[in-house]
Design an enzyme around this catalytic site. Structure first.
Site, PDB file in Angstrom:
ATOM      1  CG  ASP A  84      39.664  40.007  34.464  1.00 25.72           C
ATOM      2  OD1 ASP A  84      39.413  39.452  33.119  1.00 25.72           O
ATOM      3  OD2 ASP A  84      38.548  39.668  35.207  1.00 25.72           O
ATOM      4  CG  ASP A  87      37.171  37.218  30.913  1.00 25.23           C
ATOM      5  OD1 ASP A  87      38.087  37.747  31.938  1.00 25.23           O
ATOM      6  OD2 ASP A  87      36.541  38.030  31.534  1.00 25.23           O
ATOM      7  CE1 TYR A 235      36.149  43.049  37.878  1.00 26.35           C
ATOM      8  CE2 TYR A 235      36.404  42.482  35.175  1.00 26.35           C
ATOM      9  CZ  TYR A 235      36.682  41.656  36.559  1.00 26.35           C
ATOM     10  OH  TYR A 235      37.239  41.068  36.859  1.00 26.35           O
ATOM     11  CD  GLU A 475      35.817  34.187  36.412  1.00 28.40           C
ATOM     12  OE1 GLU A 475      36.263  34.619  34.736  1.00 28.40           O
ATOM     13  OE2 GLU A 475      34.742  34.079  36.672  1.00 28.40           O
TER      14      GLU A 475
END
Length: 495
Positions: A84, A87, A235, A475
């Site tokens: 995603d 990571d 999430y 990120e």
């Protein structure tokens, strides 16, 4: 002074349209952007996020095969899909939303993509091939691969990953209508992308979308209730599953043209709260997207019984326009749309995508958006969407592109494991969990340029720390880039 402050001090007698033009719609003088180059890079980014065995035509050569045994613990091949963000976890909820938005970008703007259309379609298929695997067992959806806390405790390349690859699923006893509804939406939207390109694959996607939606609707509940320790706070569904059920039904209606989905939407509009949270759109909240997507049919004169959805869509537009926006939507001094919470660029690209698509639907119907005492024209919506895209590409107080690899100045120390650690070619020996920490802490630029990655972006004051430690700003995520594909395709053809 922020735009919200400026707006509040403006005389009510001053024409509202003039306020909008003064506030942010006219960017500072800047060089013309190469939107097609940005589109090329925006799509290329997805190859850097690939999990599984990489294909021979992989263009980002510093990435290698990773997590090829995902699913082995449950006897199912769950390799593939996308990481995603920075990571090494595969989160099904944002991956499905990413796939939906990539598909919508192609459905509405494929004519503007030129040679990049093929790469955009490949990006969708990399997502749908995985989602088909994740829904291959009837009555089950595999929604996450990997142990987030273990993964986030390490700084290692996906190719070296040795943290647990736990498999998390939803089923009849552990429902997740939110992630299942979004997965159904992704499969249905992608079926439209492949309808003429690969009819048999398109039918497979649509049939699977139908069965997954039936499962989501029959077994109602939030996946973060069923899997809280695994998916929260990463999430976690804080918005409820109702919007994903409507979202899935809308895409199935669009893909199948079956009467049952139109009736489902009509019957459940109030029950599933179609009018809630109108200024939100992202992986957790689909309300604005639902209303804009259905409004296309209303504006085309094909669905007068859905008029309330167009009214909701109009309210959404008014709620994010500078000068009259909802308090939850601010604008930075440099003109960037801003909503509280991490990774602001996800809001910028998703909301701008809706501005552009709705302007397209309005233009075809020769309609405006009524916002109190004035009307917002389609060109005004397009102008605001373009202003946001231009900010991302460098028209901002720092004169920095927030897309890696685009422009002369862009983030060099993004919060991304694979980008920040030496590639396998440069450092063949394994780099362990904690051995990677020195690369995380290094002041040096990332050795591998993740071309096309759009980071979380600056704060409400237009300040940006180019540092891996500030993950909310530095990120990148797949769901920042996915709606940007459509935006860049349009502007590459019209500017």
């Amino acid at each position: 002074m922020s735009s919200a402050t400026m707006a509040s001090s403006t005389s009510p007698l001053f024409p509202a349209t003039a306020i909008l033009l003064l506030l942010l719609l006219s960017p500072p003088a800047a060089a013309q952007h190469d939107y097609y180059d940005a589109l090329h890079k925006c799509i290329l980014f997805f190859e850097g996020q690939r999990s599984g065995k990489l294909p021979p035509d992989q263009r980002l050569k510093w990435r290698h095969d990773s997590a090829i045994h995902d699913g082995a613990s449950v006897g199912i091949d769950l390799s593939g899909g996308y990481y995603d963000a920075g990571d090494n976890i595969k989160f099904g909820f944002p991956m499905a939303f990413t796939t939906t938005m990539l598909s919508w970008s192609i459905i509405d703007f494929w004519r503007n993509m030129g040679p990049e259309l093929g790469n955009a379609v490949k990006a969708v298929k990399w997502g749908t091939d995985y989602l088909l695997k994740a829904t291959s067992v009837p009555g089950v959806v595999f929604v996450q691969i990997g142990e987030p806390y273990s993964d986030h405790n390490c700084w290692e390349r996906p190719e070296d990953m040795d943290t647990p690859r736990n498999v998390y699923k939803i089923d009849g006893s552990h429902p997740g209508s939110d992630v299942a509804g979004e997965t159904a939406a992704a499969l249905a939207a992608a079926s439209i992308v492949f309808r003429s390109r690969d009819p048999s694959y398109s039918r497979l996607l649509l049939n699977r979308a139908i069965s997954v939606f039936e499962f989501a609707d029959r077994h109602r509940g939030e996946y973060s209730d069923s899997l809280r320790n695994a998916v929260c706070p990463f999430y976690c569904d804080v918005n409820g599953y109702q919007d994903e059920l409507l979202w899935g039904a809308v895409w199935l209606h669009k893909a199948s043209r079956r009467r049952e989905y139109r009736e489902y939407i009509f019957r459940n509009e109030v029950v599933l709260r179609a009018g809630d949270s109108i200024n939100e759109f992202g992986w957790d909240n689909k309300h604005a997207g639902i209303n804009v997507l259905i409004s296309k049919e209303v504006l085309m004169g094909r669905a007068e019984y859905f008029t309330s959805f167009r009214q909701n869509a109009d309210q959404f537009i008014c709620s994010i326009l500078p000068g009259i926006s909802h308090p939850q939507v601010q604008y930075s001094p440099g003109g960037l749309m801003f909503k509280n919470g991490g990774s602001n660029m996800q809001h910028v690209t998703s909301l701008s995508f809706l501005l552009l698509t709705y302007s397209k639907y309005l233009s075809h119907a020769n309609k405006n958006v009524p916002c109190g005492s004035f009307s917002a024209s389609p060109s005004m919506l397009r102008h605001l969407a373009k202003r946001q895209v231009d900010y991302i590409l460098g028209d901002n107080p720092l004169e920095m592109s927030y897309m890696v690899g685009y422009g002369a100045r862009y983030p060099r120390r993004i919060h991304h494991r694979a980008s920040s650690l030496p590639s396998v070619q440069a450092h063949p020996a394994r780099i362990g969990c904690k051995a990677g920490s020195r690369y995380f802490l290094s002041p040096n630029p990332n050795p591998n340029v993740l071309v096309g990655a759009v980071v979380g972006g600056p704060n409400v004051s237009d300040a940006f720390p180019d540092s891996r430690s500030f993950f909310e700003e530095s990120e990148p995520t797949t769901y920042i880039n996915a709606p940007l594909v459509g935006l860049l395709a349009y502007f590459s053809a019209h500017h």
